[in-house]
Design an enzyme around this catalytic site. Structure first.
Site, PDB file in Angstrom:
ATOM      1  N   ASP A 120      11.807  12.360   2.925  1.00  0.00           N
ATOM      2  CA  ASP A 120      11.127  10.858   2.557  1.00  0.00           C
ATOM      3  C   ASP A 120      12.572   9.971   2.796  1.00  0.00           C
ATOM      4  O   ASP A 120      14.066  10.823   2.702  1.00  0.00           O
ATOM      5  CB  ASP A 120      10.046  10.986   1.900  1.00  0.00           C
TER       6      ASP A 120
ATOM      7  N   GLU B  35       2.382   0.741  -0.218  1.00  0.00           N
ATOM      8  CA  GLU B  35       3.192   1.700  -0.892  1.00  0.00           C
ATOM      9  C   GLU B  35       3.002   1.146  -2.038  1.00  0.00           C
ATOM     10  O   GLU B  35       2.004   0.917  -2.567  1.00  0.00           O
ATOM     11  CB  GLU B  35       4.591   2.419  -0.680  1.00  0.00           C
TER      12      GLU B  35
END
Length: 622
Positions: free
Chosen positions: A303, A508
């Site tokens: 990521d 997020e």
């Protein structure tokens, strides 16, 4: 003599016709078997060229010169990262092609691949269709959405989408819950149909686990985030998932089985930990299970700055992060900015055998396998003729259909015998209120034109207010007041009201919430309007939110999730052109003190249970 003649002909071909000789290289020949092409290219590559293939950088630091000098294998657009504000399709295509031309001028001419997030479709591009990333969608519809998204992504020159997110959200306090299809692993497994939509259906003769791409109108996919990201403690993003091995494998792993069978090209590793072990460092699950047990043959990608976050504070020991992450099984590293530091570190670790050459070779073989399958060697540059697909009428109609099928009717009338919906189109005067009624940015949420999303007219589309005006009888007066007081509502003799409120956009960690309350002035708008006249409340949110204190005042309640650009789909249901059919993919709690609470739990006592949803029939009545 004959042998000398053949040798001389070969010399003439090599030195007089280098293009002809180059075409004979096995790795450049699409008619050669995949493994032959991979082996041929691998044996020609230096360590420097191999390490370059393992690097993915952000477009903000990329250029043709950087691609050539550092032999970069991949570029991405991070959240909201675009070549210009409201950049045209041509601007995107020119940027991608510029980076590609830099990669192609390297010694071996290995094409790069460009990746972009596709949470709600091609959501970073102005004017593209933003689909509802909500659930209640059936697998066949999700597959069609995947096919439409692939066309819009490809139109901008991008062949790789970081989708689908196959997290199983077990706690709505998690800021990424709207990226998850459900709390139920069975639903998440079914929704992996997005993969054949994006990539194409895997032919029967293709080996299971091998990545697949069905032509230049499709895009490579990325199943994420491996594994357990939806089960973190208290729903805190990037936190620790504290569950047994049985729970991890029965709840969070199954959708990866389906993804691999369907030919997923890549898998992205989660920031989160499992029982204290960072997933970016978990060799047992990345190499041992994903690669060796499940026989996944695509590549594993980190990521964004995932290596940095393996330590607390981030990058406390970057050399250790590189060594541990790559040895755990990470193949491509999303840097995204400090690529020279990563290249230098990985080169040192490889030359000094801290990372074995076999591990570097495994990573590069996987990356090349995906690139060959994608056809980027034969078709490295973008095709502008696909521009017509971005925000096309057909795609917007598909998104509108998805909105209709995803909305869930939670309450309809103060009693079963007196339903409020469908609303009459013909009325003297109606009120539309709320912060989300006339705000395309709020409808779309985060992961759109900007990473965190934003309010206002961020992109092309239809607001719910506009959709209502489009739908009601031409003689019906529609009054819009974002935040009306009770006196205004009572004094205007409205036939009924539509209140549209909900969460503000987020993505997020910024979306993590311990209270899941509707932001002000949402609650007071509900009180002022629903306390005075008949009202339907439409909630725009990425997840279940706290509504129990207000439900008694409402005549009807609709969970509209994040409907995206096509607000007309909301009006289609409110006014009865279509009937409500959606069901809850997540348990709707009474209070946050109950969380986490999922169907099957011993303490299960929801406001609206998993799978709940009232239905209505379409009507032509006015």
């Amino acid at each position: 003599m004959k042998r000398i003649t053949v040798f001389m002909v070969w010399i003439l071909v090599m030195y007089c016709c280098p293009a002809m000789a180059e075409a004979e290289l096995p790795y450049k020949n699409p008619n050669q078997p995949l493994n032959v092409r991979i082996r041929d290219l691998m044996r020609r590559m230096t360590l420097e060229e191999k390490i370059g293939q393992m690097v993915q950088i952000d477009r903000a630091v990329a250029s043709a010169e950087v691609m050539k000098k550092y032999l970069i294998g991949s570029v991405l657009s991070g959240g909201g990262s675009a070549p210009a504000k409201k950049a045209s399709v041509e601007t995107w295509v020119n940027m991608v092609n510029d980076f590609q031309k830099g990669a192609l001028t390297t010694r071996l001419g290995i094409p790069m691949i460009y990746g972009i997030d596709a949470v709600h479709g091609h959501n970073t591009v102005y004017g593209a269709t933003i689909f509802p990333h909500n659930i209640g969608l059936d697998p066949a519809l999700v597959k069609r959405i995947g096919a439409a998204t692939a066309l819009e992504v490809r139109a901008t020159g991008i062949p790789y989408a970081f989708a689908p997110c196959i997290a199983v959200c077990r706690d709505p306090r998690w800021g990424r819950c709207y990226e998850s299809y459900s709390e139920d692993p069975k639903i998440v497994r079914a929704m992996t149909e997005l993969i054949p939509g994006l990539q194409g259906d895997v032919p029967p003769n293709v080996r299971k686990g091998v990545p697949y791409l069905g032509g230049q109108e499709k895009v490579a996919t990325c199943a994420k985030h491996y594994v357990g990201d939806g089960g973190t403690n208290k729903g805190i993003n990037e936190n620790n998932t504290l569950i047994s091995r049985h729970e991890l494998f029965s709840i969070h792993m199954p959708a990866y089985y389906d993804s691999i069978i369907k030919g997923v090209a890549t898998v992205m590793v989660s920031y989160s930990s499992w029982n204290g072990v960072k997933m970016h460092a978990n060799r047992e699950l990345v190499t041992g299970f994903l690669k060796n047990t499940l026989h996944f043959k695509g590549f594993v990608i980190s990521d964004w700055e995932g290596l940095d976050r393996m330590t607390t504070p981030p990058k406390a020991n970057y050399t250790w992060c590189i060594e541990t992450g790559v040895n755990a099984g990470l193949d491509m590293i999303m840097i995204p900015y400090n690529y020279t530091e990563f290249i230098d570190g990985l080169t040192f670790l490889a030359k000094n055998k801290f990372i074995p050459m076999s591990r570097i070779n495994d990573a590069v073989k996987r990356i090349l396998r995906v690139k060959f399958v994608m056809g980027v060697f034969e078709n490295p540059l973008a095709d502008l003729s696909m521009k017509k697909y971005v925000g096309s009428k057909e795609h917007r109609e598909l998104a509108r259909e998805a909105v209709r099928k995803s909305l869930v009717l939670l309450k309809n009338g103060k009693s079963d015998k007196r339903p409020l919906l469908p609303l009459p189109k013909k009325a003297t005067k109606i009120l539309v209120a709320g912060s989300h009624a006339n705000n395309i940015g709020y409808q779309c949420g985060g992961w759109t034109i900007e990473w965190q999303g934003q309010g206002g007219n961020i992109t092309l589309g239809t607001t719910i207010l506009t959709a209502i005006k489009n739908t009601v009888d031409q003689e019906t007066e529609v009054v819009y007041q974002e935040n009306p007081n009770a006196k205004f509502v009572k004094s205007n003799k409205f036939s009924y009201a539509i209140v549209v409120v909900g969460e503000h956009p987020y993505a997020e960690t910024n979306g993590d919430s311990l209270n899941l309350t509707i932001p002000d002035p949402g609650p007071s708008i509900i009180d002022n309007v629903c306390g005075a006249i008949k009202c339907v409340v439409v909630i725009i949110s990425g997840r279940p939110v706290t509504v129990q204190p207000y439900v008694a005042k409402m005549d009807a309640l609709v969970a509209a999730w994040l409907p995206g650009t096509e607000g007309q789909g909301v009006a289609d249901l409110l006014f009865g052109d279509y009937g409500f059919t959606g069901k809850l993919p997540h348990t709707w709690f009474k209070t946050v003190d109950q969380l986490p609470m999922n169907v099957g739990d011993s303490h299960y006592d929801p406001l609206f249970p998993f799978g709940f949803g009232l239905t209505t029939k379409p009507t032509n009545a006015t």
